[in-house]
Design a protein around this motif. Structure first.
Motif, PDB file in Angstrom:
ATOM      1  N   ASP A 176      -0.074 -10.628   1.864  1.00 40.82           N
ATOM      2  CA  ASP A 176      -0.341 -11.339   0.612  1.00 40.82           C
ATOM      3  C   ASP A 176      -1.664 -10.828   0.044  1.00 40.82           C
ATOM      4  N   LEU A 177      -1.589  -9.956  -0.936  1.00 46.20           N
ATOM      5  CA  LEU A 177      -2.787  -9.309  -1.480  1.00 46.20           C
ATOM      6  C   LEU A 177      -3.627 -10.244  -2.344  1.00 46.20           C
ATOM      7  N   ASP A 178      -3.040 -11.320  -2.814  1.00 51.92           N
ATOM      8  CA  ASP A 178      -3.839 -12.308  -3.548  1.00 51.92           C
ATOM      9  C   ASP A 178      -4.697 -13.119  -2.590  1.00 51.92           C
ATOM     10  N   ALA A 305      -6.131  -4.643   3.404  1.00 53.44           N
ATOM     11  CA  ALA A 305      -6.084  -5.419   2.166  1.00 53.44           C
ATOM     12  C   ALA A 305      -7.478  -5.876   1.750  1.00 53.44           C
ATOM     13  N   MET A 306      -8.335  -6.125   2.744  1.00 54.31           N
ATOM     14  CA  MET A 306      -9.716  -6.519   2.464  1.00 54.31           C
ATOM     15  C   MET A 306     -10.619  -5.309   2.248  1.00 54.31           C
ATOM     16  N   GLY A 307      -9.998  -4.126   2.168  1.00 54.57           N
ATOM     17  CA  GLY A 307     -10.746  -2.916   1.830  1.00 54.57           C
ATOM     18  C   GLY A 307     -11.540  -2.321   2.969  1.00 54.57           C
ATOM     19  N   LYS A 308     -11.121  -2.578   4.207  1.00 55.02           N
ATOM     20  CA  LYS A 308     -11.896  -2.107   5.348  1.00 55.02           C
ATOM     21  C   LYS A 308     -11.323  -0.836   5.966  1.00 55.02           C
ATOM     22  N   PHE A 368       2.833  -1.981   1.833  1.00 57.87           N
ATOM     23  CA  PHE A 368       3.115  -3.198   2.591  1.00 57.87           C
ATOM     24  C   PHE A 368       2.899  -4.485   1.804  1.00 57.87           C
ATOM     25  N   GLU A 369       2.874  -4.413   0.487  1.00 56.63           N
ATOM     26  CA  GLU A 369       2.720  -5.637  -0.288  1.00 56.63           C
ATOM     27  C   GLU A 369       3.899  -6.568   0.001  1.00 56.63           C
ATOM     28  N   GLN A 370       3.595  -7.849   0.105  1.00 51.05           N
ATOM     29  CA  GLN A 370       4.573  -8.839   0.547  1.00 51.05           C
ATOM     30  C   GLN A 370       5.861  -8.830  -0.280  1.00 51.05           C
ATOM     31  N   SER A 371       5.739  -8.733  -1.575  1.00 53.83           N
ATOM     32  CA  SER A 371       6.914  -8.794  -2.439  1.00 53.83           C
ATOM     33  C   SER A 371       7.893  -7.659  -2.141  1.00 53.83           C
ATOM     34  N   ILE A 372       7.374  -6.521  -1.725  1.00 61.19           N
ATOM     35  CA  ILE A 372       8.228  -5.378  -1.385  1.00 61.19           C
ATOM     36  C   ILE A 372       9.081  -5.711  -0.159  1.00 61.19           C
ATOM     37  N   ILE A 373       8.439  -6.241   0.886  1.00 58.83           N
ATOM     38  CA  ILE A 373       9.143  -6.580   2.125  1.00 58.83           C
ATOM     39  C   ILE A 373      10.189  -7.660   1.879  1.00 58.83           C
ATOM     40  N   TRP A 374       9.812  -8.689   1.134  1.00 57.72           N
ATOM     41  CA  TRP A 374      10.729  -9.805   0.879  1.00 57.72           C
ATOM     42  C   TRP A 374      11.974  -9.336   0.116  1.00 57.72           C
ATOM     43  N   GLU A 375      11.764  -8.489  -0.872  1.00 61.59           N
ATOM     44  CA  GLU A 375      12.888  -8.008  -1.681  1.00 61.59           C
ATOM     45  C   GLU A 375      13.840  -7.158  -0.844  1.00 61.59           C
TER      46      GLU A 375
END
Length: 388
Positions: A176-178, A305-308, A368-375
């Motif tokens: 979840d990138l948000d 996702a946190m840019g690390k 790996f954005e969540q929406s991609i996996i869910w779809e």
């Protein structure tokens, strides 16, 4: 009428944490029921995901009598409810639910392997675990390794001859990138968090998040960190190792010398388990994950996702998320010398390259954005159950 789909895990925390948000999304298209042992986590799943639940206690360890009871409960429930598809995600739940679903003649029986235990066992125990996974696969109609490494191990050990399909780029829920967003933490926020931990503005922070056990490479990490030379960069006051996670002394204890170093080194800060790990990512400079074995580590997705920028070992999952010298570096397993060298290199690299934060986050966003996996998962379900 929506088709019934049952999602099964051994313990409810797997549903609550690993599949957060996914079940609610899928429930728009299917009639989803979550099945696992009872407890607060399962209730939280019901309330948050707005789905049905069903309690079946399952033991993580091998327990023949209790396992038989769980198997029968699953069988009778499947027989009564007649789901179109049962999808399991953890080892014991996978074995029991796939057998029960086959006995109950559930048309589609999916199992996702999120990690394998048997490659790291020997002798009789390894043979027993292999036999159990072979039986699981024999009863399943569809098998989904979480990543390439898991898939390769299933093939190498001859667990099944059935097709093995990785959904998307791997992982079971995406990120979840948000929620995992570095922009949620201002410079002022980060300074405030650092102050509470007695970390200076100019300190360079290495972060580890996970269980503080031998298999996670903590012995090597602490030794490598303790041998780091003082930074020659005048802008860095001191190096800090921040550990977020619990000890598991009964299962995989750390070496006594490691524990002494953690307790006595003023530059090592251990904060225990934290439900929200984002503040610790926000104040860190480099994420270090020297684990011996993984399936597909979610914590690396969180770090990216946190840019690390991450330092990881060359193991399943980690070497699929990290592209060497792009969003992290990959080192040999159990090699504290290589780990120390890469920690030293990371200090120099990050101070020179301020664009790494965006590079690390964009790789996770693109893959790996969540929406991609869910779809992808929704489409997989629809391709099988829509005409049943």
């Amino acid at each position: 009428m929506k088709k019934k789909i049952f999602r099964v895990s051994t313990v409810p925390i797997s549903l609550n944490v690993l599949l957060k948000g996914q079940l609610n999304y899928l429930n728009q298209y299917f009639d989803i029921t979550a099945i696992s042992g009872g407890g607060e986590d399962l209730e939280e799943v019901r309330n948050r995901e707005k789905i049905k639940i069903f309690e079946v206690e399952m033991q993580r360890q091998i327990s023949p009598i209790k396992d038989l009871v769980s198997l029968l409960k699953l069988y009778f429930y499947f027989k009564k409810e007649k789901p179109t598809l049962v999808h399991s995600i953890t080892p014991k739940a996978g074995l029991l639910s796939m057998i029960a679903a086959k006995m109950a003649r559930v048309p589609y029986r999916f199992h996702t392997f999120t990690g394998l235990i048997f490659p790291y066992r020997k002798g009789v125990m390894q043979k027993l675990l292999i036999m159990m996974d072979k039986l699981l696969c024999a009863c399943a109609t569809n098998i989904y390794p979480e990543g390439r490494g898991v898939k390769n191990d299933l093939i190498e050990y001859g667990i099944t001859q059935k097709p093995l399909k990785i959904l998307g780029n791997g992982n079971i829920n995406g990120i979840d990138l948000d929620y995992f967003n570095p922009d949620l933490y201002s410079e002022k926020d980060s300074l405030s968090i650092r102050e509470k931990l007695n970390i200076g503005q100019n300190d360079f922070v290495f972060l580890f998040v996970g269980r503080l056990v031998g298999d996670k490479g903590i012995n090597e990490l602490v030794k490598a960190f303790s041998e780091l030379p003082r930074s020659s960069n005048q802008n860095i006051r001191r190096n800090i190792l921040l550990l977020v996670g619990l000890y598991e002394d009964d299962l995989d204890p750390l070496l006594p010398g490691t524990i002494i170093e953690i307790e006595n080194n003023p530059n090592i800060i251990s904060v225990g388990f934290q439900k929200d790990v984002r503040p610790y990512f926000a104040i860190s400079d480099v994420f270090v994950f020297p684990s011996y074995r993984e399936g597909f580590p979610n914590v690396l997705l969180q770090a990216g996702a946190m840019g690390k920028f991450s330092i990881v070992t060359d193991i399943n999952g980690s070497n699929e998320i990290i592209e060497n010298q792009i969003n992290g570096t990959i080192i040999p397993v159990r090699n504290e010398i290589a780990l120390k060298l890469e920690m030293m290199n990371a200090i120099k690299l990050l101070k020179k390259n301020q664009d790494l934060k965006n590079i690390c986050r964009m790789r996770i966003k693109n893959m790996f954005e969540q929406s991609i996996i869910w779809e992808v998962l929704k489409n997989e379900y629809q391709n099988h159950v829509v005409n049943n």
